[in-house]
Write a protein that holds these residues in place. Structure first.
Motif, PDB file in Angstrom:
ATOM      1  N   PHE A  80       0.837  -1.205   0.000  1.00  0.00           N
ATOM      2  CA  PHE A  80       0.000   0.000   0.000  1.00  0.00           C
ATOM      3  C   PHE A  80       0.876   1.261   0.000  1.00  0.00           C
ATOM      4  O   PHE A  80       0.675   2.182  -0.786  1.00  0.00           O
ATOM      5  CB  PHE A  80      -0.925  -0.035   1.223  1.00  0.00           C
ATOM      6  N   THR A  81       1.881   1.281   0.864  1.00  0.00           N
ATOM      7  CA  THR A  81       2.785   2.429   0.944  1.00  0.00           C
ATOM      8  C   THR A  81       3.572   2.605  -0.348  1.00  0.00           C
ATOM      9  O   THR A  81       3.671   3.711  -0.894  1.00  0.00           O
ATOM     10  CB  THR A  81       3.759   2.257   2.131  1.00  0.00           C
ATOM     11  N   PHE A  82       4.124   1.526  -0.859  1.00  0.00           N
ATOM     12  CA  PHE A  82       4.912   1.568  -2.091  1.00  0.00           C
ATOM     13  C   PHE A  82       4.072   2.073  -3.257  1.00  0.00           C
ATOM     14  O   PHE A  82       4.512   2.943  -4.028  1.00  0.00           O
ATOM     15  CB  PHE A  82       5.483   0.175  -2.383  1.00  0.00           C
ATOM     16  N   GLU A  83       2.873   1.542  -3.412  1.00  0.00           N
ATOM     17  CA  GLU A  83       2.008   1.955  -4.519  1.00  0.00           C
ATOM     18  C   GLU A  83       1.576   3.411  -4.387  1.00  0.00           C
ATOM     19  O   GLU A  83       1.478   4.124  -5.389  1.00  0.00           O
ATOM     20  CB  GLU A  83       0.795   1.023  -4.601  1.00  0.00           C
ATOM     21  N   THR A  84       1.338   3.854  -3.168  1.00  0.00           N
ATOM     22  CA  THR A  84       0.978   5.255  -2.952  1.00  0.00           C
ATOM     23  C   THR A  84       2.139   6.168  -3.341  1.00  0.00           C
ATOM     24  O   THR A  84       1.947   7.168  -4.049  1.00  0.00           O
ATOM     25  CB  THR A  84       0.596   5.489  -1.472  1.00  0.00           C
ATOM     26  N   LEU A  85       3.333   5.829  -2.898  1.00  0.00           N
ATOM     27  CA  LEU A  85       4.513   6.638  -3.241  1.00  0.00           C
ATOM     28  C   LEU A  85       4.775   6.643  -4.747  1.00  0.00           C
ATOM     29  O   LEU A  85       5.115   7.677  -5.315  1.00  0.00           O
ATOM     30  CB  LEU A  85       5.746   6.131  -2.485  1.00  0.00           C
ATOM     31  N   GLN A  86       4.583   5.502  -5.387  1.00  0.00           N
ATOM     32  CA  GLN A  86       4.753   5.429  -6.841  1.00  0.00           C
ATOM     33  C   GLN A  86       3.782   6.372  -7.548  1.00  0.00           C
ATOM     34  O   GLN A  86       4.155   7.049  -8.496  1.00  0.00           O
ATOM     35  CB  GLN A  86       4.511   4.006  -7.344  1.00  0.00           C
ATOM     36  N   SER A  87       2.539   6.396  -7.092  1.00  0.00           N
ATOM     37  CA  SER A  87       1.542   7.272  -7.705  1.00  0.00           C
ATOM     38  C   SER A  87       1.917   8.741  -7.525  1.00  0.00           C
ATOM     39  O   SER A  87       1.817   9.532  -8.468  1.00  0.00           O
ATOM     40  CB  SER A  87       0.150   7.021  -7.107  1.00  0.00           C
ATOM     41  N   PHE A  88       2.340   9.106  -6.330  1.00  0.00           N
ATOM     42  CA  PHE A  88       2.779  10.486  -6.082  1.00  0.00           C
ATOM     43  C   PHE A  88       3.972  10.849  -6.969  1.00  0.00           C
ATOM     44  O   PHE A  88       3.996  11.906  -7.596  1.00  0.00           O
ATOM     45  CB  PHE A  88       3.160  10.692  -4.607  1.00  0.00           C
ATOM     46  N   GLN A  89       4.946   9.957  -7.023  1.00  0.00           N
ATOM     47  CA  GLN A  89       6.168  10.245  -7.774  1.00  0.00           C
ATOM     48  C   GLN A  89       5.932  10.323  -9.284  1.00  0.00           C
ATOM     49  O   GLN A  89       6.667  10.999  -9.989  1.00  0.00           O
ATOM     50  CB  GLN A  89       7.239   9.202  -7.462  1.00  0.00           C
ATOM     51  N   SER A  90       4.907   9.640  -9.764  1.00  0.00           N
ATOM     52  CA  SER A  90       4.617   9.700 -11.201  1.00  0.00           C
ATOM     53  C   SER A  90       3.621  10.820 -11.532  1.00  0.00           C
ATOM     54  O   SER A  90       3.127  10.896 -12.648  1.00  0.00           O
ATOM     55  CB  SER A  90       4.114   8.348 -11.702  1.00  0.00           C
ATOM     56  N   GLY A  91       3.345  11.676 -10.548  1.00  0.00           N
ATOM     57  CA  GLY A  91       2.511  12.852 -10.800  1.00  0.00           C
ATOM     58  C   GLY A  91       1.015  12.629 -10.679  1.00  0.00           C
ATOM     59  O   GLY A  91       0.235  13.480 -11.087  1.00  0.00           O
ATOM     60  N   HIS A  92       0.599  11.517 -10.128  1.00  0.00           N
ATOM     61  CA  HIS A  92      -0.821  11.206  -9.979  1.00  0.00           C
ATOM     62  C   HIS A  92      -1.268  11.450  -8.534  1.00  0.00           C
ATOM     63  O   HIS A  92      -1.709  10.530  -7.849  1.00  0.00           O
ATOM     64  CB  HIS A  92      -1.103   9.762 -10.400  1.00  0.00           C
TER      65      HIS A  92
END
Length: 127
Positions: A80-92
């Motif tokens: 959950f944390t990893f996917e959330t950070l990925q979304s933030f980092q990709s501009g979503h």
């Protein structure tokens, strides 16, 4: 030792169930499957810890094995944390915030629903 064996055995089952569900449900945004899994886990954990020991003659080792092993390996905060950070980092950012809100809000509601149903299904004490 019995508790460790119960946790290990149920963890294999929980991990297998998680992977099986991931294979069955193929959504375009894969992180929503993590959200669903964590919501289901919150509900099931409430039932296991509240209802199961009151309804069935199971040992504390089995309850711990099911809660820590089964639910713990089925659900995952790290993903959950990893996917959330990925979304933030990709501009979503909006998508990431929606994911966090849905995961936490629906997870809490699922836990409350499990607690409510546990109390509802428990035998009423007669006076």
């Amino acid at each position: 030792m019995k508790k460790m064996i119960a946790i290990t055995g149920f963890a294999m089952l929980g991990g297998g169930l998680r992977e099986g569900l991931s294979l069955l449900v193929t959504w375009p945004q894969h992180f929503w499957i993590t959200c669903l899994i964590n919501i289901v886990g919150a509900f099931v954990l409430s039932l296991i810890t509240n209802l199961l020991p009151a309804r069935l003659p199971v040992s504390e080792d089995i309850v711990t094995g099911m809660s820590v092993g089964l639910v713990g390996s089925f659900t995952t905060f790290s993903t959950f944390t990893f996917e959330t950070l990925q979304s933030f980092q990709s501009g979503h950012s909006v998508l990431a915030l929606s994911y966090v809100a849905a995961s936490l809000g629906l997870g809490l509601l699922a836990g409350l629903a499990g607690n409510f149903l546990s109390t509802y299904w428990l035998p009423k004490e007669e006076f």
